[in-house]
Design an enzyme around this catalytic site. Structure first.
Site: not given
Lengths: 267, 523
Positions: A94, A216, A244
């Site tokens: 991320s 996602d 995610h």
């Protein structure tokens, strides 16, 4: 202050090369528990908490320094100086994928590869660019965080558990995971979700694996494709996963893809 | 099971919370009736079609992905997540969510329990709003403080630049003064009496005045910039104070002020810079002279109080308004419009006084009963290390000694008693009964004081006073008029004739002695 304490650095594994794992927004290094051990047989593995998250030294959280992702990138390079041996493979989830990207631009010689799990260079839709969110959505996220931090927060957890004098107990509390200081978390959320590193992409030449989930919400497929187009030396792999966090929900598949990428890149 | 209790199905379907089961991909696999009612969908519309996350607004969905999902992965459950759900009617339902992850037949399922949290939600929103308001107020205050600090910094910088400017200015102004002084001296010497003396004198006076202003300015600058160096030594103040009074005698005389000097018995020792301390006394006296209308009374006191030397200068001049007392020692306080500017000046004399006194570890204060009621300035300086006030004398009436006094009175008895009294005080006296005799004797006797009766047979006392002033040493002589009338008219006449003091018959010897003690302290 020592880098080790500042970033709660943990080193494991054996190998002539190093793999460093950087967690995403809202959580801490615990999220690598399903993935990192698979690499500890062949690599020296480093996991750490971003300053302000997990069990990093919260007093080191400087709103100016960490007002952009560059502050975290500088920390990453310091961690590598202190703990890495040999060539370094960066694995980020991320927001940390962009932290790693900035580090590879600052010191390309330090890295042989970068693995980006669920990356996004920009979360907010901008003209033709689809980031997945509007500015209002980010405002709503902050509100939701507010609502949930009011009832319980990391600062309350030790008191609730009734063991403030026995920090080792706290260390064992698995439910302290993802409970970060509310104020820092909010600031970090702002920095994360309002960041825009699209212009930096062409400057990172370290071979990159973009590990994209098929479904996602945080980083939609379009974002993965955009990254692949703009990162000079990148491979896109879409993993069949909802959510995610493929390194948590699909760790076996994730590590297999990473192994394959590394085998091709490092041969 | 008791027949009155609902069956398991009823309990599940109509529980007080919404219950939902989802698969690993988040798609709803089952929902109880409560869930369907709250969400506004039939069960068949939900199962296999809708994912729980689709029921969350975008912000909450993001939170779910970055927060709940990882916790579920690591811990297998999350508790009390507070979010809004969006139902079929696009209404937002505030709920608390608990999720437990269960494994069955190799697949994983999430069990959701949703509790209505409208009240709690409202309450927490209020708390949040209150916190935000408090934070905003705090932020506003921080910003105000920051602005204030910036303003202060700017003022300090401006103040520093002003000090630097004054230092440079005074230095630059001083440079041309020295050659002007030399040129004037040469002119005076060369031209001698051939020049217009009044012009030369005016030039000389103004140049001195300008030099003093510039010097004051320079010294104040030195103090404000912390560059004034004291040449410290043990200083005896009684001599210093008397000497300062002596130096200003011409200024006092020019304004027809009466200066009374009351000096404690020495030695009064302080640790300090004699030149600077003299400057303090001179400035205070000059200030008093300046702000007292002609013919005023100025007192200079030096006392020794335990541990401290106290210098007081008191006048009966224009006084100081109460509001100005606090700022009278500030530089440029003279520029305050409230103060009488007729006297001009830069208002740095008192600033200099305070600067010097503070460098000596002392204090200075001003007091006044208001405009027109005089002023009093008090300087206190710590005594030198190991010094103490001299022990008070046994008796307070130490007579003035060796003052030469000429008594002129045609009343022989009066003259004789007065002479006897003065002899008792230790004065050296000559007594005559006519003005002519007085003028004959004055050059040889050189009296310090002449006590003149006004009604003399050959010449009145006023005329005699004028003539005595012309005699050798006459200007320094203290002339005291003795008259039978103590009216204002008489005093004014005496003053006009050049008398320093006026006394009424019969003379009170105590008053006369005090007067002499003031005029000739320590003799």
């Amino acid at each position: 202050m020592s880098v080790q304490i500042r970033n709660n650095v943990h080193v494991a594994g054996n190998g002539s090369a190093t793999m460093v794992f950087a967690h995403g927004f809202g959580c801490d290094q615990t999220m690598w528990r399903f993935l990192a051990p698979a690499f500890a047989e062949r690599f020296r593995t480093i996991s750490f908490d971003l300053v302000g998250s997990g069990r990093s030294d919260l007093s080191a959280y400087d709103r100016d320094k960490y007002g952009t992702l560059h502050g975290y990138a500088d920390d990453l390079l310091e961690i590598l100086d202190a703990f890495a041996t040999g060539p370094v493979v960066f694995v980020g989830h991320s927001v940390s994928t962009m932290i790693g990207l900035l580090a590879t631009i600052k010191a390309p010689e330090r890295f042989v590869a970068q693995v980006m799990v669920g990356p996004s260079p920009c979360y907010i839709n901008d003209g033709d660019y689809v980031g997945g969110f509007s500015r209002e959505d980010i405002g709503e996220l902050l509100e939701t965080m507010d609502a949930n931090y009011l009832g319980w927060s990391s600062s309350l957890a030790p008191a609730i558990m009734g063991a403030p004098g026995r920090p080792e107990l706290r260390a064992e509390l698995t439910d302290s995971f993802c409970r970060n200081d509310p104020e820092i978390a909010k600031h970090f959320a702002r920095v994360t979700f309002l960041s825009d590193h699209r212009a930096d992409l062409p400057h990172s030449t370290v071979p990159a694996l973009i590990l994209q989930c098929s479904d996602d919400l945080v980083a939609p497929l379009e974002v993965g494709r955009y990254l692949h187009r703009h990162l000079p030396n990148s491979t896109l792999h879409v993993i069949d996963n909802v959510g995610h966090c493929p390194h948590m929900s699909a760790p076996t598949e994730s590590s297999r893809v990473i192994e394959g990428f590394l085998a091709r890149t490092l041969r | 099971m008791n027949g009155a209790l609902p069956g398991g199905d009823t309990l599940f379907e109509h529980a007080a919370c919404a219950l939902v089961v989802t698969g690993a991909d988040g798609v709803i696999l089952g929902a109880n009736a409560t869930a369907c009612t709250w969400l506004g969908y039939g069960e068949e519309e939900l199962v296999g079609k809708v994912r729980m996350r689709d029921l969350l607004p975008v912000g909450a969905r993001l939170f779910y992905h970055t927060h709940c999902q990882p916790i579920l992965e690591v811990q297998g459950s999350v508790a009390e997540i507070q979010v809004n759900l969006v139902n079929r009617g696009k209404e937002r339902l505030p709920v608390l969510i608990n999720i437990a992850r269960r494994q069955a037949d190799g697949a994983s399922f999430d069990h959701w329990a949703l509790f209505k949290a409208a009240d709690r939600h409202a309450y927490e929103r209020e708390l949040l709003a209150a916190r935000k308001a408090a934070e905003a107020a705090l932020e506003a205050r921080r910003e105000a403080e920051t602005r204030l600090q910036a303003a202060n910094a700017r003022l300090s910088a401006a103040d520093r630049r002003k000090d630097e400017f004054l230092a440079t200015l005074s230095h630059e102004l001083r440079n041309p003064l020295a050659p002007m002084r030399s040129a004037l001296d040469v002119l005076t010497f060369k031209l001698g009496n051939s020049a217009e003396p009044r012009l030369i004198q005016a030039f000389d006076r103004q140049l001195r005045h300008l030099t003093r202003l510039v010097d004051d300015l320079m010294e104040v600058s030195r103090i404000t910039q912390g560059r004034m160096q004291l040449s410290r030594a043990t200083v005896e103040l009684t001599a210093l104070v008397r000497s300062a009074a002596h130096d200003l005698a011409p200024m006092m005389a020019a304004a027809r002020h009466t200066l009374h000097v009351h000096v404690a018995d020495g030695p009064v020792l302080v640790d300090g810079d004699a030149t600077r301390l003299a400057q303090v006394v001179l400035n205070l006296l000059a200030n008093a002279a300046k702000y007292t209308p002609d013919g005023g009374t100025i007192e200079l006191h030096l006392a020794c109080v335990p541990g401290m030397a106290e210098i007081r200068v008191r006048d009966n001049g224009i006084g100081i308004p109460t509001a100005a007392l606090a700022t009278v020692f500030d530089m440029f306080s003279q520029l305050e419009p409230a103060l009488d500017r007729a006297k001009g000046g830069l208002g740095i004399g008192l600033a200099l006084v305070r600067g010097i006194v503070e460098l000596h570890g002392g204090t200075v204060g001003a007091a006044s009963e208001g405009p027109g009621r005089g002023s009093e300035f008090t300087v206190r300086l710590p005594l030198a290390m190991g010094a103490a006030c001299p022990a008070a004398p046994e008796q307070d009436d130490t007579p003035p000694a060796s003052v030469r006094i000429l008594v002129v009175d045609d009343n022989q008895d009066a003259a004789e008693t007065l002479t006897m009294a003065l002899a008792m005080f230790g004065c050296e006296t000559r007594t005559v009964h006519t003005a002519g005799a007085a003028l004959d004797i004055v050059a040889a006797f050189r009296p310090d004081v002449a006590l003149l009766d006004i009604g003399l047979p050959d010449m009145n006392g006023y005329e005699l006073a004028r003539r005595l002033r012309q005699a050798p040493g006459g200007t320094a002589m203290k002339l005291i008029a003795i008259t039978g009338w103590g009216q204002q008219k008489d005093r004014e006449q005496a003053q006009a004739a050049g008398f320093d003091h006026h006394m009424t018959k019969p003379i009170e010897l105590g008053k006369l002695r005090d007067l002499l003690a003031t005029e000739f302290p320590g003799r």
